[in-house]
Design an enzyme around this catalytic site. Sequence first.
Site, mmCIF file in Angstrom:
data_model
loop_
_atom_site.group_PDB
_atom_site.id
_atom_site.type_symbol
_atom_site.label_atom_id
_atom_site.label_comp_id
_atom_site.label_asym_id
_atom_site.label_seq_id
_atom_site.Cartn_x
_atom_site.Cartn_y
_atom_site.Cartn_z
ATOM 1 N N TYR A 151 20.520 -55.940 -18.989
ATOM 2 C CA TYR A 151 20.944 -56.945 -17.733
ATOM 3 C C TYR A 151 19.807 -56.635 -16.661
ATOM 4 C CZ TYR A 151 23.142 -57.916 -13.336
ATOM 5 O OH TYR A 151 23.674 -58.322 -12.078
ATOM 6 N N ASP A 254 11.436 -52.920 -16.604
ATOM 7 C CA ASP A 254 12.492 -52.833 -15.400
ATOM 8 C C ASP A 254 13.130 -51.406 -15.222
ATOM 9 O OD1 ASP A 254 14.762 -53.202 -13.710
ATOM 10 O OD2 ASP A 254 15.611 -54.687 -14.986
ATOM 11 N N LYS A 282 17.821 -48.679 -6.879
ATOM 12 C CA LYS A 282 18.757 -47.778 -6.959
ATOM 13 C C LYS A 282 18.011 -46.293 -6.272
ATOM 14 C CE LYS A 282 21.390 -50.101 -10.297
ATOM 15 N NZ LYS A 282 22.689 -50.174 -10.544
HETATM 16 C C1 LIG Z 1 17.989 -52.699 -15.152
HETATM 17 C C2 LIG Z 1 18.536 -53.375 -14.060
HETATM 18 N N1 LIG Z 1 18.008 -54.300 -13.547
HETATM 19 C C3 LIG Z 1 18.365 -54.988 -12.405
HETATM 20 C C4 LIG Z 1 19.486 -54.722 -11.826
HETATM 21 C C5 LIG Z 1 19.930 -55.521 -10.770
HETATM 22 O O1 LIG Z 1 19.985 -54.809 -9.538
HETATM 23 P P1 LIG Z 1 20.831 -55.207 -8.173
HETATM 24 O O2 LIG Z 1 22.193 -54.937 -8.624
HETATM 25 O O3 LIG Z 1 20.206 -54.149 -7.227
HETATM 26 O O4 LIG Z 1 20.493 -56.452 -7.933
HETATM 27 C C6 LIG Z 1 20.605 -53.593 -12.464
HETATM 28 C C7 LIG Z 1 21.597 -53.503 -12.027
HETATM 29 O O5 LIG Z 1 22.404 -52.485 -12.219
HETATM 30 C C8 LIG Z 1 19.763 -53.084 -13.432
HETATM 31 O O6 LIG Z 1 20.505 -51.938 -13.956
#
Ligand SMILES: Cc1ncc(COP(=O)(O)O)c(C=O)c1O
Length: 445
Positions: A151, A254, A282
């Site tokens: 995700y 990511d 985060k």
């Molecule tokens: C690995 C990863 N990338 C992107 C995102 C998206 O981040 P956001 O919820 O701040 O848009 C998340 C969200 O949990 C994530 O775990």
Amino acid sequence: MTQAVQEFERRTPKCKAAWEHAAALIPGGVGSAIQFKPPYPIYIGDSKGSRVWDLDGNEYIDYSLCYAAMVAGHANPVIAEAIKKQADHGTLYGMPTTLAGDLAEEIMRRYPGVIDMIRFTQSGVECTQTAIRLARAATGRKHIVKIEGSYHGGTDDLLVSTGGAPKDAWGPGDAPASTADSAGLLPSSTDYTTVVQFNDIEHMRAAFDRLDGDVAGVIIEPAMTNGGVIPPQPGYLEAVRALTTEKGSVLIFDEVKVGCRIAEGGATQLYGIKPDLVTLAKAIGGGVPVGAFGGKRELMEMVTPLGPMVHFGTYNANPLGMAAGLACLTKVMTTERYEEMTRLGTKLADGQRKIIADLGIPACVTQVTTLGGILFHPEEPTNFREAARCDAALWDEYWFSMLNKGVIPMGSAWFEEWSISAAHTDEDIDRTLEVTHDVLQAISA
Ligand SMILES: Cc1ncc(COP(=O)(O)O)c(C=O)c1O
């Protein structure tokens, strides 16, 4: 309804009333679909350190930590002070302050030789969607390769094969289908997003061959955090690096969840691999919405106003987030703090494994330093499909039973993770393991 859910309902009438009120006004009564857990979500009244309290006054040791974001713990006094101080001087100017440069410098110190320049966003999804646009801008190519079950945020091109589609739509294991995980996506989302299995370099090579030189970039979580936590197998990330270099495609790590969390310098430090771009969120915001993408200078010089790839945002680099992130990374998350949190993470994972072995339960525990997960299947997964063998009904029973004894053991679904914050203590872990023993004994009886 199971006994554990009945008990949860008995303990949380005010949460139920709050949800009934909100659900009439807000879809599902929640700000993000993941927060909706039937029968209704826990509504939070207060938090401090490793603890949260629901509206009914029930106290929980929290290992969800807003999906791993609250790395410093809740209401950390150092961060709260930095936020209050900044709030007294203004929260938004639409003009730069020195805070962004200071936070950029701290992040670049943690990612030496990886992040030469960085741009802040407000969330994880903005940085992943911008990173893939940058990969396309830099290469002039169309296709993005992603990992099945990963995700990367709710953006059209990446809402593909995140695990949300029914299993019978996933396609064969050695050639997963690109599934559209939302209504409203254009066919181009799945046409230009190719999906491969984690930890299988031959799979990725075959996808590159099929796409015949048109892969703009690979976006990958170096340690997967969908499916509990799935570590990379030895040599896998090195092979991904070598393949993307050979093919002239941009490698995007990511690190929204793992960045500045599984180590001071995230996955690039832990695994010693240098991607072309890194996406962060985060932990770098200290609990305030902040994201960022950064990487090689020649790529970042393509970002407006230096280059042709557009990037805007009213709230980008806002002083509140910058102040909170700076306090979090420079004052709370010291080198020793990561070591201590990793020690606690290992203590929790080892304790969970021992309980599972002693009770003879078909479950497994995975861990990467401060993150981990329990799956109800005996074999540790190497990819999302293997993780999805988890008995989700049993996991739900475990989750609600833990709640009823004062522990939020993971985020609210089997594919989430537990995370340790700077506020967790040995006493928290000891108490959690006692509760885990009682709960697993009861649900396996
Ligand atoms: C690995 C990863 N990338 C992107 C995102 C998206 O981040 P956001 O919820 O701040 O848009 C998340 C969200 O949990 C994530 O775990």
